[in-house]
Design a protein around this motif. Sequence first.
Motif, PDB file in Angstrom:
ATOM      1  N   LYS A 182      45.823  65.670  13.284  1.00 15.23           N
ATOM      2  CA  LYS A 182      46.381  66.704  12.406  1.00 15.23           C
ATOM      3  C   LYS A 182      47.436  66.094  11.502  1.00 15.23           C
ATOM      4  CE  LYS A 182      45.577  70.495  15.569  1.00 15.23           C
ATOM      5  NZ  LYS A 182      46.131  71.282  16.653  1.00 15.23           N
ATOM      6  N   ILE A 183      47.299  66.328  10.193  1.00  7.12           N
ATOM      7  CA  ILE A 183      48.262  65.811   9.220  1.00  7.12           C
ATOM      8  C   ILE A 183      49.005  66.991   8.597  1.00  7.12           C
ATOM      9  CG2 ILE A 183      46.651  65.792   7.270  1.00  7.12           C
ATOM     10  CD1 ILE A 183      47.937  63.056   6.487  1.00  7.12           C
ATOM     11  N   GLN A 187      46.162  63.440  19.287  1.00  4.95           N
ATOM     12  CA  GLN A 187      46.062  63.806  20.701  1.00  4.95           C
ATOM     13  C   GLN A 187      44.743  63.291  21.260  1.00  4.95           C
ATOM     14  OE1 GLN A 187      46.015  67.977  21.624  1.00  4.95           O
ATOM     15  NE2 GLN A 187      46.258  67.618  23.808  1.00  4.95           N
ATOM     16  N   ALA A 188      44.837  62.506  22.326  1.00 10.42           N
ATOM     17  CA  ALA A 188      43.641  61.917  22.946  1.00 10.42           C
ATOM     18  C   ALA A 188      43.027  62.904  23.929  1.00 10.42           C
ATOM     19  CB  ALA A 188      44.006  60.632  23.660  1.00 10.42           C
ATOM     20  N   TYR A 189      41.714  63.081  23.840  1.00 10.35           N
ATOM     21  CA  TYR A 189      40.999  63.920  24.803  1.00 10.35           C
ATOM     22  C   TYR A 189      40.695  63.158  26.092  1.00 10.35           C
ATOM     23  CZ  TYR A 189      40.242  67.125  20.900  1.00 10.35           C
ATOM     24  OH  TYR A 189      40.417  67.980  19.841  1.00 10.35           O
ATOM     25  N   LYS A 190      40.671  61.820  25.994  1.00  5.61           N
ATOM     26  CA  LYS A 190      40.410  60.964  27.159  1.00  5.61           C
ATOM     27  C   LYS A 190      41.182  59.669  26.948  1.00  5.61           C
ATOM     28  CE  LYS A 190      35.863  60.537  26.753  1.00  5.61           C
ATOM     29  NZ  LYS A 190      34.507  59.991  26.826  1.00  5.61           N
ATOM     30  N   PRO A 191      41.339  58.826  27.970  1.00  9.02           N
ATOM     31  CA  PRO A 191      42.082  57.571  27.786  1.00  9.02           C
ATOM     32  C   PRO A 191      41.492  56.713  26.667  1.00  9.02           C
ATOM     33  CG  PRO A 191      41.673  57.977  30.105  1.00  9.02           C
ATOM     34  CD  PRO A 191      40.874  58.991  29.360  1.00  9.02           C
ATOM     35  N   ILE A 192      42.367  56.226  25.790  1.00  8.73           N
ATOM     36  CA  ILE A 192      41.964  55.381  24.661  1.00  8.73           C
ATOM     37  C   ILE A 192      42.718  54.055  24.774  1.00  8.73           C
ATOM     38  CG2 ILE A 192      41.859  55.177  22.135  1.00  8.73           C
ATOM     39  CD1 ILE A 192      40.260  57.555  23.114  1.00  8.73           C
ATOM     40  N   PRO A 193      42.010  52.925  24.753  1.00 10.71           N
ATOM     41  CA  PRO A 193      42.693  51.632  24.854  1.00 10.71           C
ATOM     42  C   PRO A 193      43.500  51.319  23.595  1.00 10.71           C
ATOM     43  CG  PRO A 193      40.355  51.324  24.400  1.00 10.71           C
ATOM     44  CD  PRO A 193      40.553  52.787  24.634  1.00 10.71           C
ATOM     45  N   THR A 209      49.883  62.798  23.385  1.00 12.70           N
ATOM     46  CA  THR A 209      50.035  62.944  21.943  1.00 12.70           C
ATOM     47  C   THR A 209      50.952  61.858  21.399  1.00 12.70           C
ATOM     48  OG1 THR A 209      49.728  65.343  22.061  1.00 12.70           O
ATOM     49  CG2 THR A 209      50.778  64.492  20.086  1.00 12.70           C
ATOM     50  N   GLN A 210      50.565  61.275  20.285  1.00 15.70           N
ATOM     51  CA  GLN A 210      51.417  60.325  19.572  1.00 15.70           C
ATOM     52  C   GLN A 210      51.608  60.828  18.150  1.00 15.70           C
ATOM     53  OE1 GLN A 210      50.540  56.134  19.927  1.00 15.70           O
ATOM     54  NE2 GLN A 210      49.436  56.435  21.841  1.00 15.70           N
ATOM     55  N   GLU A 211      52.811  60.616  17.618  1.00 14.75           N
ATOM     56  CA  GLU A 211      53.107  61.053  16.260  1.00 14.75           C
ATOM     57  C   GLU A 211      53.595  59.878  15.420  1.00 14.75           C
ATOM     58  OE1 GLU A 211      55.863  64.305  16.299  1.00 14.75           O
ATOM     59  OE2 GLU A 211      54.307  65.769  16.786  1.00 14.75           O
ATOM     60  N   LEU A 212      53.189  59.878  14.156  1.00 12.94           N
ATOM     61  CA  LEU A 212      53.657  58.893  13.189  1.00 12.94           C
ATOM     62  C   LEU A 212      54.280  59.648  12.027  1.00 12.94           C
ATOM     63  CD1 LEU A 212      50.514  56.590  13.163  1.00 12.94           C
ATOM     64  CD2 LEU A 212      52.688  56.093  14.268  1.00 12.94           C
ATOM     65  N   ILE A 213      55.444  59.189  11.590  1.00 13.10           N
ATOM     66  CA  ILE A 213      56.164  59.824  10.484  1.00 13.10           C
ATOM     67  C   ILE A 213      56.176  58.877   9.292  1.00 13.10           C
ATOM     68  CG2 ILE A 213      58.375  60.771   9.724  1.00 13.10           C
ATOM     69  CD1 ILE A 213      57.117  62.494  11.851  1.00 13.10           C
ATOM     70  N   LEU A 214      55.886  59.430   8.126  1.00 15.11           N
ATOM     71  CA  LEU A 214      55.913  58.657   6.884  1.00 15.11           C
ATOM     72  C   LEU A 214      56.926  59.292   5.940  1.00 15.11           C
ATOM     73  CD1 LEU A 214      54.336  56.354   5.282  1.00 15.11           C
ATOM     74  CD2 LEU A 214      53.131  58.246   4.198  1.00 15.11           C
TER      75      LEU A 214
END
Length: 200
Positions: A58-59, A79-85, A118-123
């Motif tokens: 989501k942006i 937001q990951a629905y399952k583990p992501i490497p 969930t991870q967020e990136l701010i620009l």
Amino acid sequence: MSRKFILNSILAISFGAVVGYNTVDYFKNRNSPHRYLASMTMSKIAAEQFSKTLIDLKIKNVDIALLDTDVSTIRISLQAYKPIPAGLTYTWNLPADVQLIGNSQVSGVLPEFGANQTQELILKVTGYSKVKKSYISFSLNGEVENAKFQREALVSSRPEDSFEYVVQQYERSKANEVKVNGKLGKSESKGPIDINKVVH
């Protein structure tokens, strides 16, 4: 000549013509750029569909500046629905007249995700404002579970000018109208009941 011999001859000639035409057509068009573009488009669509099952993206414009010299803030939520490497690479694609501010990075590598994490990136940028319509896109690429991963999101400095925004606003107003008026619609009151018009 017998009828059977004539029919067999016609069938053999027809079959040979069909096979010959298809063979020539295949060798003629196998290096066509259109075939490559079609397969490339389908592989991109397949990668995006697969990627949507792994991460929700989501942006959002957190703050849009009124002037080009002011700072605008954009946030991307993953937001990951399952583990992501670890290893997915991200890139912010900026117009030529948009400049980064502070610690913002144009590209980088995401760390490992846990399921439902969930991870967020701010620009933070300048040159992206209400003054003129411009777009910033975010792309996420890599490989997950031995399959190509690809996601993209786009945001506009003037979302109110987009068709999608108009449709969303219309849908919101209709939803609010239903809430206010109730499911059965607005009841109209025409004043007090006239006792002489009531049927006994």
